[in-house]
Design an enzyme around this catalytic site. Structure first.
Site, mmCIF file in Angstrom:
data_model
loop_
_atom_site.group_PDB
_atom_site.id
_atom_site.type_symbol
_atom_site.label_atom_id
_atom_site.label_comp_id
_atom_site.label_asym_id
_atom_site.label_seq_id
_atom_site.Cartn_x
_atom_site.Cartn_y
_atom_site.Cartn_z
ATOM 1 N N GLY A 163 -50.826 -90.166 -13.324
ATOM 2 C CA GLY A 163 -50.664 -89.587 -12.001
ATOM 3 C C GLY A 163 -51.619 -89.703 -10.425
ATOM 4 O O GLY A 163 -52.375 -90.179 -10.179
ATOM 5 N N GLU B 49 -66.033 -116.395 -10.853
ATOM 6 C CA GLU B 49 -66.534 -117.490 -11.623
ATOM 7 C C GLU B 49 -65.225 -117.872 -11.960
ATOM 8 O O GLU B 49 -64.584 -118.745 -12.731
ATOM 9 C CB GLU B 49 -66.820 -116.344 -12.407
ATOM 10 C CG GLU B 49 -67.810 -115.607 -12.502
ATOM 11 C CD GLU B 49 -68.552 -116.719 -13.384
ATOM 12 O OE1 GLU B 49 -68.870 -117.084 -13.824
ATOM 13 O OE2 GLU B 49 -70.061 -115.625 -13.803
HETATM 14 P P1 TGC Z 1 -64.506 -132.046 -11.770
HETATM 15 O O1 TGC Z 1 -64.322 -133.763 -10.984
HETATM 16 O O2 TGC Z 1 -62.970 -131.973 -11.977
HETATM 17 O O3 TGC Z 1 -65.908 -131.518 -12.491
HETATM 18 C C1 TGC Z 1 -67.223 -131.966 -11.735
HETATM 19 C C2 TGC Z 1 -68.047 -132.248 -12.971
HETATM 20 O O4 TGC Z 1 -68.179 -131.403 -13.327
HETATM 21 C C3 TGC Z 1 -67.798 -132.049 -15.089
HETATM 22 N N1 TGC Z 1 -67.461 -130.820 -15.460
HETATM 23 C C4 TGC Z 1 -67.727 -129.087 -16.209
HETATM 24 N N2 TGC Z 1 -68.684 -129.256 -17.176
HETATM 25 C C5 TGC Z 1 -69.663 -128.300 -17.346
HETATM 26 N N3 TGC Z 1 -68.694 -127.261 -17.798
HETATM 27 C C6 TGC Z 1 -67.623 -127.201 -17.150
HETATM 28 N N4 TGC Z 1 -65.653 -125.850 -16.923
HETATM 29 C C7 TGC Z 1 -67.022 -127.818 -16.073
HETATM 30 N N5 TGC Z 1 -65.936 -128.734 -15.770
HETATM 31 C C8 TGC Z 1 -65.901 -129.567 -15.263
HETATM 32 C C9 TGC Z 1 -67.067 -132.919 -15.120
HETATM 33 O O5 TGC Z 1 -66.998 -133.524 -15.984
HETATM 34 C C10 TGC Z 1 -67.609 -133.588 -13.429
HETATM 35 O O6 TGC Z 1 -68.840 -134.552 -14.229
HETATM 36 P P2 TGC Z 1 -69.174 -136.011 -13.861
HETATM 37 O O7 TGC Z 1 -70.239 -136.245 -15.020
HETATM 38 O O8 TGC Z 1 -67.907 -136.766 -13.950
HETATM 39 O O9 TGC Z 1 -69.035 -135.447 -12.466
HETATM 40 O O10 TGC Z 1 -64.729 -130.965 -10.552
HETATM 41 P P3 TGC Z 1 -64.349 -130.843 -9.216
HETATM 42 O O11 TGC Z 1 -64.186 -130.491 -7.572
HETATM 43 O O12 TGC Z 1 -62.419 -131.007 -8.849
HETATM 44 O O13 TGC Z 1 -63.561 -129.425 -9.320
HETATM 45 C C11 TGC Z 1 -63.193 -128.839 -9.900
HETATM 46 C C12 TGC Z 1 -62.949 -127.151 -10.663
HETATM 47 C C13 TGC Z 1 -62.060 -126.156 -9.301
HETATM 48 C C14 TGC Z 1 -62.724 -126.938 -11.898
HETATM 49 C C15 TGC Z 1 -64.008 -126.204 -10.283
HETATM 50 O O14 TGC Z 1 -65.477 -127.323 -9.147
HETATM 51 C C16 TGC Z 1 -64.478 -125.193 -10.265
HETATM 52 O O15 TGC Z 1 -64.577 -124.055 -11.771
HETATM 53 N N6 TGC Z 1 -64.133 -124.341 -9.399
HETATM 54 C C17 TGC Z 1 -64.755 -122.880 -9.233
HETATM 55 C C18 TGC Z 1 -65.571 -122.492 -9.280
HETATM 56 C C19 TGC Z 1 -65.727 -121.224 -9.897
HETATM 57 O O16 TGC Z 1 -66.165 -121.140 -10.641
HETATM 58 N N7 TGC Z 1 -67.306 -120.453 -9.323
HETATM 59 C C20 TGC Z 1 -67.788 -119.810 -9.058
HETATM 60 C C21 TGC Z 1 -69.123 -119.187 -8.399
HETATM 61 S S1 TGC Z 1 -70.299 -118.367 -9.613
HETATM 62 C C22 TGC Z 1 -70.035 -116.361 -9.479
HETATM 63 O O17 TGC Z 1 -68.657 -116.330 -9.501
HETATM 64 C C23 TGC Z 1 -70.051 -115.945 -9.916
HETATM 65 S S2 TGC Z 1 -70.228 -114.175 -9.776
HETATM 66 C C24 TGC Z 1 -70.602 -113.333 -11.698
HETATM 67 C C25 TGC Z 1 -70.606 -112.141 -11.930
HETATM 68 O O18 TGC Z 1 -71.073 -111.190 -11.051
HETATM 69 O O19 TGC Z 1 -70.452 -112.115 -13.197
HETATM 70 P P1 FAD Z 2 -60.959 -119.662 -2.127
HETATM 71 O O1 FAD Z 2 -61.749 -120.927 -2.912
HETATM 72 O O2 FAD Z 2 -61.236 -120.000 -0.429
HETATM 73 O O3 FAD Z 2 -59.810 -119.538 -2.114
HETATM 74 C C1 FAD Z 2 -58.345 -118.419 -2.009
HETATM 75 C C2 FAD Z 2 -57.340 -118.785 -2.485
HETATM 76 O O4 FAD Z 2 -56.622 -120.023 -2.595
HETATM 77 C C3 FAD Z 2 -57.064 -118.417 -3.843
HETATM 78 O O5 FAD Z 2 -56.351 -117.593 -4.417
HETATM 79 C C4 FAD Z 2 -57.230 -119.490 -4.305
HETATM 80 O O6 FAD Z 2 -57.059 -119.837 -6.088
HETATM 81 C C5 FAD Z 2 -56.638 -120.362 -3.784
HETATM 82 N N1 FAD Z 2 -57.139 -122.193 -4.172
HETATM 83 C C6 FAD Z 2 -58.251 -122.437 -4.079
HETATM 84 N N2 FAD Z 2 -58.384 -123.684 -3.868
HETATM 85 C C7 FAD Z 2 -57.107 -123.947 -5.020
HETATM 86 C C8 FAD Z 2 -56.097 -125.510 -5.188
HETATM 87 N N3 FAD Z 2 -56.639 -126.261 -5.567
HETATM 88 N N4 FAD Z 2 -54.870 -124.795 -5.749
HETATM 89 C C9 FAD Z 2 -53.959 -123.456 -5.853
HETATM 90 N N5 FAD Z 2 -54.831 -122.593 -4.835
HETATM 91 C C10 FAD Z 2 -55.772 -122.708 -4.176
HETATM 92 N N6 FAD Z 2 -70.352 -116.807 -6.464
HETATM 93 C C11 FAD Z 2 -71.723 -117.421 -6.611
HETATM 94 O O7 FAD Z 2 -71.948 -118.586 -6.580
HETATM 95 N N7 FAD Z 2 -72.537 -116.878 -7.530
HETATM 96 C C12 FAD Z 2 -72.266 -115.287 -6.969
HETATM 97 O O8 FAD Z 2 -73.024 -114.759 -7.614
HETATM 98 C C13 FAD Z 2 -70.918 -114.650 -7.638
HETATM 99 N N8 FAD Z 2 -71.000 -113.204 -6.926
HETATM 100 C C14 FAD Z 2 -69.430 -112.861 -6.335
HETATM 101 C C15 FAD Z 2 -69.275 -111.316 -6.550
HETATM 102 C C16 FAD Z 2 -68.246 -111.031 -5.668
HETATM 103 C C17 FAD Z 2 -68.403 -109.229 -5.972
HETATM 104 C C18 FAD Z 2 -67.010 -111.745 -5.428
HETATM 105 C C19 FAD Z 2 -66.162 -111.182 -5.121
HETATM 106 C C20 FAD Z 2 -67.322 -113.222 -5.320
HETATM 107 C C21 FAD Z 2 -68.579 -113.749 -5.789
HETATM 108 N N9 FAD Z 2 -69.020 -115.424 -5.797
HETATM 109 C C22 FAD Z 2 -70.331 -115.639 -6.703
HETATM 110 C C23 FAD Z 2 -68.172 -115.793 -5.302
HETATM 111 C C24 FAD Z 2 -66.536 -115.832 -6.434
HETATM 112 O O9 FAD Z 2 -67.170 -117.690 -7.254
HETATM 113 C C25 FAD Z 2 -65.740 -116.810 -5.319
HETATM 114 O O10 FAD Z 2 -65.247 -115.795 -4.161
HETATM 115 C C26 FAD Z 2 -64.709 -117.555 -5.994
HETATM 116 O O11 FAD Z 2 -64.860 -118.739 -6.521
HETATM 117 C C27 FAD Z 2 -62.887 -117.999 -4.676
HETATM 118 O O12 FAD Z 2 -64.023 -118.556 -3.901
HETATM 119 P P2 FAD Z 2 -63.197 -117.782 -2.420
HETATM 120 O O13 FAD Z 2 -62.937 -116.417 -2.714
HETATM 121 O O14 FAD Z 2 -63.622 -118.937 -1.247
HETATM 122 O O15 FAD Z 2 -61.853 -118.568 -2.572
#
Ligand code: TGC
Ligand code: FAD
Length: 392
Positions: free
Chosen positions: A347, A371
């Site tokens: 609540g 992530e």
């Molecule tokens: P794509 O063409 O599919 O892949 C590029 C290359 O990467 C390989 N690959 C991987 N390798 C290892 N682990 C994985 N999970 C992998 N996924 C893909 C893939 O095989 C390829 O290799 P190669 O040798 O053929 O070049 O890439 P794409 O550009 O189409 O993007 C794929 C996508 C959307 C899944 C990827 O970019 C993605 O995961 N986007 C989300 C971004 C994200 O997670 N950002 C996180 C930033 S860090 C953060 O948020 C920290 S918060 C931490 C905290 O506070 O706890």
């Molecule tokens: P966008 O990519 O602009 O996405 C906006 C919306 O569009 C989302 O709902 C997404 O799902 C959707 N979308 C995007 N592409 C598609 C698609 N192809 N199809 C369908 N829907 C789609 N990053 C780091 O590198 N290091 C860090 O330590 C880190 N720490 C963070 C801490 C906090 C508190 C926060 C909030 C974020 C942090 N991030 C970090 C960034 C985080 O990884 C990004 O915010 C995240 O990857 C999403 O990117 P964006 O916010 O630019 O959203």
């Protein structure tokens, strides 16, 4: 904040699947959270301040590099232990788990896996002890879900690299001594570089006014003609796969961590429902509240099973990236739903800082986005089962 009375739910007796060592490690983390995190975390979140006092304790319970070999200062533990530590820390607060995730999986992991021996010796022991804090720069203002489009770049100047660009939303940035930064070279190939605080042209402005992860410091990384020594390039892996491999490790930890947040909300709501009397009986006696609680424990139990199995696969080096995505997505959504339902059970009391639920709920709004967003992880599963990418 009232005394931390947390009791962990284990409806399917999953403790029987853990070794004595796993249980000891988990208990140490659980006790530390009760002693050192619970009493201070609400105030830290209200003040939007990273509680620096917990850094030493995080190092002592092995949260900085749980699976990094002992020779580099890590705890040398298995993947199940790593997961259990993340679960306990996030039971306290997702922001504290963020600090540990970034330090372990996004800073120590790439230096260990993609760095050379000199880099490992120079940085890993200091990161493991908490003497150095690190951050991970992948996301940019124009490139979040699509990091492959990054604009941050470096140029080979002969005796050093010149780095230019900007990263944003970077956990730990304002407190970091070093940053593992992903940038493109002149050929457009992505590499990891270690950038140290104090390098001219490098700054880390803090991001303010967050309603989520308020006890975690978030900031930008600005590179204005930063001269990076050549020995700071991570030599052993390049391409987008390198940062994504780090994310696999961090996402795995988040899958466990989210269970911790869910367990804390469920445990709080269950205790409250048994004590709060309305219409002459405890609200836990009303069917609508029982439905909420019964669904919560069912969902927590399913997530525990999923994650235990994923831990087993990780220990055998058989877990795929897509399996990790499924667990991260499922468990964070599960925790967010439980936080929202638990909040309602309390609540009006549920909106106050006297209980942890609202803080967990707001934190999880970041966890469901960072992530890899909830939607991106769904598309990763879609790609995995169909073989057709729906990203672009
Ligand atoms: P794509 O063409 O599919 O892949 C590029 C290359 O990467 C390989 N690959 C991987 N390798 C290892 N682990 C994985 N999970 C992998 N996924 C893909 C893939 O095989 C390829 O290799 P190669 O040798 O053929 O070049 O890439 P794409 O550009 O189409 O993007 C794929 C996508 C959307 C899944 C990827 O970019 C993605 O995961 N986007 C989300 C971004 C994200 O997670 N950002 C996180 C930033 S860090 C953060 O948020 C920290 S918060 C931490 C905290 O506070 O706890
Ligand atoms: P966008 O990519 O602009 O996405 C906006 C919306 O569009 C989302 O709902 C997404 O799902 C959707 N979308 C995007 N592409 C598609 C698609 N192809 N199809 C369908 N829907 C789609 N990053 C780091 O590198 N290091 C860090 O330590 C880190 N720490 C963070 C801490 C906090 C508190 C926060 C909030 C974020 C942090 N991030 C970090 C960034 C985080 O990884 C990004 O915010 C995240 O990857 C999403 O990117 P964006 O916010 O630019 O959203």
């Amino acid at each position: 904040m009232p005394k931390d009375l947390f009791t962990a739910p284990d409806y399917y007796l999953l403790d029987e699947l853990l070794t004595d060592e796993h249980k000891l490690i988990r208990e140490a983390a659980r006790e530390w959270v009760k002693r050192e995190v619970s009493p201070i975390i609400e105030e830290a979140a209200q003040q939007a301040k990273f509680p620096t006092s917990i850094v030493k304790g995080l190092a002592e319970i092995g949260a900085f590099g749980p699976y990094i070999p002992v020779e580099y200062g890590g705890a040398g533990l298995d993947q199940m232990s790593y997961g259990l530590i993340m679960q306990e820390i996030e039971r306290g607060d997702s922001g504290v788990r963020s600090t540990a995730s970034v330090q372990s999986s996004l800073v120590m992991y790439p230096i260990w896996k993609f760095g050379d021996e000199t880099q490992r010796q120079k940085y890993l022991p200091k990161l493991a002890s908490g003497e150095f804090m690190g951050c991970f720069g992948l996301t940019e203002p124009n490139h979040g879900s699509n990091p492959g489009g990054m604009e941050t770049k470096f140029k080979d100047m002969g005796d050093h690299y010149l780095l230019n660009g900007a990263k944003m939303w970077i956990s730990n940035a304002p407190i970091a001594d070093i940053a593992v930064v992903w940038a493109k070279n002149e050929q457009g190939r992505i590499h990891g570089l270690i950038v140290e605080r104090g390098m001219a042209g490098f700054s880390t402005p803090e991001t303010h006014h967050k309603w989520s992860l308020r006890a975690s410091a978030t900031g930008e990384l600005i590179f204005d003609n930063v001269k990076v020594p050549k020995e700071n390039l991570l030599p052993n892996k390049s391409g987008l796969g390198a940062p994504l491999q780090c994310l696999d490790s961090a996402r795995y930890g988040i899958a466990w961590g989210a269970i911790g947040a869910a367990m804390d909300c469920y445990d709080t709501a269950l205790r409250y429902a048994k004590e709060r009397v309305q219409f002459g009986k405890p609200i836990a006696g009303f069917q609508l509240q029982q439905k909420k609680l019964a669904e919560m424990i069912t969902d927590i139990t399913k997530a525990q099973l999923l994650t235990w199995r994923l831990g087993t696969l990780r220990n055998e080096n058989r877990a795929t990236s897509a399996q990790i995505s499924m667990a991260k997505r499922n468990n964070v959504a599960m925790a967010l739903q439980i936080a929202r339902e638990s909040r309602q059970i309390l609540g009006a009391m549920g909106i106050t800082g006297d209980y942890s639920i609202m803080r967990h709920m707001m934190n999880l709004e970041s966890v469901v986005t960072y992530e890899g967003t909830h939607d991106i992880h769904l598309l990763i599963t879609g790609f995995d089962i169909t073989g057709i990418s729906a990203f672009n």
